[in-house]
Design a protein around this motif. Sequence first.
Motif, PDB file in Angstrom:
ATOM      1  N   GLU A   1       0.566  -1.365   0.008  1.00 48.13           N
ATOM      2  CA  GLU A   1       0.339  -0.155  -0.449  1.00 48.13           C
ATOM      3  C   GLU A   1       0.687   1.220   0.257  1.00 48.13           C
ATOM      4  O   GLU A   1       0.737   2.343  -0.730  1.00 48.13           O
ATOM      5  CB  GLU A   1      -0.691  -0.144   1.362  1.00 48.13           C
ATOM      6  N   VAL A   2       1.908   0.958   0.761  1.00 49.26           N
ATOM      7  CA  VAL A   2       2.755   2.221   0.104  1.00 49.26           C
ATOM      8  C   VAL A   2       3.350   2.716  -0.497  1.00 49.26           C
ATOM      9  O   VAL A   2       3.384   3.832  -1.265  1.00 49.26           O
ATOM     10  CB  VAL A   2       3.562   2.154   2.250  1.00 49.26           C
ATOM     11  N   ALA A   3       3.657   1.445  -1.271  1.00 47.98           N
ATOM     12  CA  ALA A   3       4.491   1.713  -2.986  1.00 47.98           C
ATOM     13  C   ALA A   3       3.203   1.344  -3.581  1.00 47.98           C
ATOM     14  O   ALA A   3       3.880   3.207  -4.708  1.00 47.98           O
ATOM     15  CB  ALA A   3       5.060   0.501  -2.883  1.00 47.98           C
ATOM     16  N   GLU A   4       2.483   1.604  -3.376  1.00 47.66           N
ATOM     17  CA  GLU A   4       1.065   2.325  -4.277  1.00 47.66           C
ATOM     18  C   GLU A   4       0.815   3.324  -3.659  1.00 47.66           C
ATOM     19  O   GLU A   4       0.909   4.249  -5.174  1.00 47.66           O
ATOM     20  CB  GLU A   4       0.593   1.285  -4.425  1.00 47.66           C
TER      21      GLU A   4
ATOM     22  N   ALA B   1      12.289  12.028 -13.116  1.00 45.06           N
ATOM     23  CA  ALA B   1      11.628  12.141 -12.598  1.00 45.06           C
ATOM     24  C   ALA B   1      10.690  10.602 -13.548  1.00 45.06           C
ATOM     25  O   ALA B   1       9.982   9.923 -12.603  1.00 45.06           O
ATOM     26  CB  ALA B   1      10.284  13.050 -12.757  1.00 45.06           C
ATOM     27  N   LEU B   2      10.773  10.724 -14.380  1.00 45.23           N
ATOM     28  CA  LEU B   2      10.960   9.153 -15.013  1.00 45.23           C
ATOM     29  C   LEU B   2      11.375   7.898 -14.171  1.00 45.23           C
ATOM     30  O   LEU B   2      11.066   7.170 -14.070  1.00 45.23           O
ATOM     31  CB  LEU B   2      10.789   9.156 -16.479  1.00 45.23           C
ATOM     32  N   THR B   3      12.390   7.873 -14.267  1.00 42.98           N
ATOM     33  CA  THR B   3      14.009   6.971 -13.274  1.00 42.98           C
ATOM     34  C   THR B   3      13.085   6.743 -12.189  1.00 42.98           C
ATOM     35  O   THR B   3      13.381   6.053 -11.557  1.00 42.98           O
ATOM     36  CB  THR B   3      14.981   7.900 -13.995  1.00 42.98           C
ATOM     37  N   ASP B   4      12.644   7.693 -11.262  1.00 39.19           N
ATOM     38  CA  ASP B   4      12.724   7.796  -9.822  1.00 39.19           C
ATOM     39  C   ASP B   4      10.812   7.058  -9.877  1.00 39.19           C
ATOM     40  O   ASP B   4      11.443   6.061  -8.932  1.00 39.19           O
ATOM     41  CB  ASP B   4      12.105   9.562  -9.687  1.00 39.19           C
ATOM     42  N   LEU B   5       9.917   6.597 -10.787  1.00 39.39           N
ATOM     43  CA  LEU B   5       9.520   6.871 -10.705  1.00 39.39           C
ATOM     44  C   LEU B   5       9.409   5.032 -11.440  1.00 39.39           C
ATOM     45  O   LEU B   5       9.069   3.813 -10.530  1.00 39.39           O
ATOM     46  CB  LEU B   5       7.835   7.025 -12.127  1.00 39.39           C
TER      47      LEU B   5
ATOM     48  N   LEU C   1       7.633  -1.791  -6.099  1.00 39.59           N
ATOM     49  CA  LEU C   1       6.179  -2.061  -5.533  1.00 39.59           C
ATOM     50  C   LEU C   1       6.699  -4.062  -5.644  1.00 39.59           C
ATOM     51  O   LEU C   1       5.657  -4.758  -4.929  1.00 39.59           O
ATOM     52  CB  LEU C   1       4.834  -1.902  -6.855  1.00 39.59           C
ATOM     53  N   ALA C   2       7.238  -3.782  -6.883  1.00 38.92           N
ATOM     54  CA  ALA C   2       6.921  -5.860  -7.627  1.00 38.92           C
ATOM     55  C   ALA C   2       7.160  -6.589  -6.240  1.00 38.92           C
ATOM     56  O   ALA C   2       7.315  -7.389  -6.019  1.00 38.92           O
ATOM     57  CB  ALA C   2       7.745  -5.534  -8.403  1.00 38.92           C
ATOM     58  N   VAL C   3       8.652  -5.588  -5.910  1.00 36.45           N
ATOM     59  CA  VAL C   3       9.350  -6.552  -4.987  1.00 36.45           C
ATOM     60  C   VAL C   3       7.863  -7.128  -3.801  1.00 36.45           C
ATOM     61  O   VAL C   3       8.501  -8.176  -3.169  1.00 36.45           O
ATOM     62  CB  VAL C   3      10.347  -5.509  -3.763  1.00 36.45           C
TER      63      VAL C   3
END
Length: 467
Positions: free
Chosen positions: A194-197, A227-231, A238-240
Motif C-alpha cells: 500500500e505504501v509503495a502504491e 522523474a521518469l527514472t524515479d518512477l 512495488l514488485a518486490v
Amino acid sequence: MPRFVASPRTSFHVSPWLLGLLLVTTSGCTLTPERNAADLSGTVPSRWTGTDQPGRPVFERWVDSFADPALSALVQESLAGNYDLKAVAARVDAAREQARIDGAWRWPQLAFAPGYERARVRSAGFGSTEFGAFEALFTLDWELDVWGRIRAFQQAAVQEAAATEADFHAARLSLAARTAQSYFELAEAKLQVEVAERSIQERRTIVELVRGRFARGLTRGLDLRLALTDLANAEAQLAVARNRVQLATRRLEVLLGRYPSGRLTATARLPEPPVSLSAGLPAELLARRPDLIAAFERLRAADFRVESAQKALLPRVALTAAGGTRSAALTELIDPRAAAWNVFMGLIQPLFTGGRLKGEIRLNQALAEEALNRYKSAALNAFREVEQSLAAEEWLRGQEQALREAVEQTEASRRLAVYAYRHGFIEILTLLDSYRSTLNAQSAHLSVKRQLLNNRIELYLALGGGV
C-alpha cells in the motif's frame, strides 16, 4: 508341590528362603542420584536485569493479548492442522508405548502353543502306520527383578516419554509463535504494498508536473528523465513488495496445514504492541519452559540407564516353567492327570563378558554427563533469550517512536518540496529526494513495528507462555 532345582546354567542350588531374603533386603536398592533443576542450572539471579517490573507473569493464551480475532483463529487452526505438530504428537504416543514395552519384562512371559500332529511311520516288511496327536503346551519365563534392574530400565523409558511430551508442548508453543510472526509478516508486506502504491501515484503526479513544465519551457529535459527514472524505481520496489506478500502467504498456509495456493486472505493490520510485560522470576522459568523440562527429564532418564547398567553386574534370578498335555484324543487334553510339567529356578551371575557390562556402565555415565551439560546449556540459553528480549523491547520501542517522528517530518518536508518546486525555488533532485525519504521512513516504520511485535512473541516464547 513343584520341586525347585538349579538351572543347568549354574552349579549350585537356590533355596526358597534365601530367595525370599534377597527379595526383602534388596528390593529398595537404588543408585540413581537425586537431581534438582534449580541446583543444576548454576547461579540464578533473583530478578531479571532487562526489566524493572517485578511481579508474577500473566501470559496464558498470550495470542489473545494482541486483541486480533483473525490472529487467534489462525493460531488455533495451525495447532489443529499442522502436520509437523501431528508428527510430534505421534512421537509422544510411540514413547509411551516404548515405556510400556520396556517394563513388560518385569512380568511373567507366558505362552500357549496348541497344535495337532499327523504322521506316517513306514516299517520294512510290515507296511506303514499312521497316527495323530493333539497337544497343548505352555512355557513361562520370568526374571525376578530382585535388584530393580528392569525397573530402572523401564523408568528411563518413562522419563524419556515425559521428555517427549514436553517436546510436544515446546513444539506447540513454537508453532503458535511462528504462525503469529508469519501473520504479522504478511500484514507488514501488504502494508508495504500500500505504501509503495501510494508513492507511485504521487510520483506519477510529479512526472505530469515536470512534463507540463517542460512543455512550457520552464525546465530541462533532464528533469523529466530523472522523474521518469524515479518512477520506474518505485514500480520496481512495488514488485518486490508484492512478491513478499505471496511468499509470506504461502509460508503461513503451510503452517496452517493448507495447500500453499497463495490465496489466504488476512487483514493488513499491525496492532499496537501490548503493554509492558511482567516477566516473573528467573527461577520460575526452570519449571515452566517445556524445553528445559524435556532436558531435565532426559537427564533423569540417563541416570536410570546408568543404574540399570550397574545392576546388570549383579546375579539374576530366573524362573522357567514348561508343561502341557499330548494325546490322540482331543477330549483327553483337559484331563489334568495327563499333564506333564516342570519348573526351574536359578541364578545367573555374569563372570566374564569381555568388558561389555563395564563398558555399558561407562557409556551410560558418559551419556548422563552429556545430558547434564546439555541441560545446563539449555538453562543458560533460556535466561539469555529472556534477557535479550526484555532489553530489545526497550530499544525497539525507542526506535519505533523515532521512526514515527521521522515519517511525520518527511511527509511535511515532501509537501514543502512540492510547493517549492512548483515555484522554482528548488531543483528536481531535491524534490525526488524528499519522496524517497518519505517512502524509506514509512517502510522502516512498518518494519520496526513488526520487529517489535515479533520480539514480544519471542519474549512470550522465552518465558514459556501458554496458548
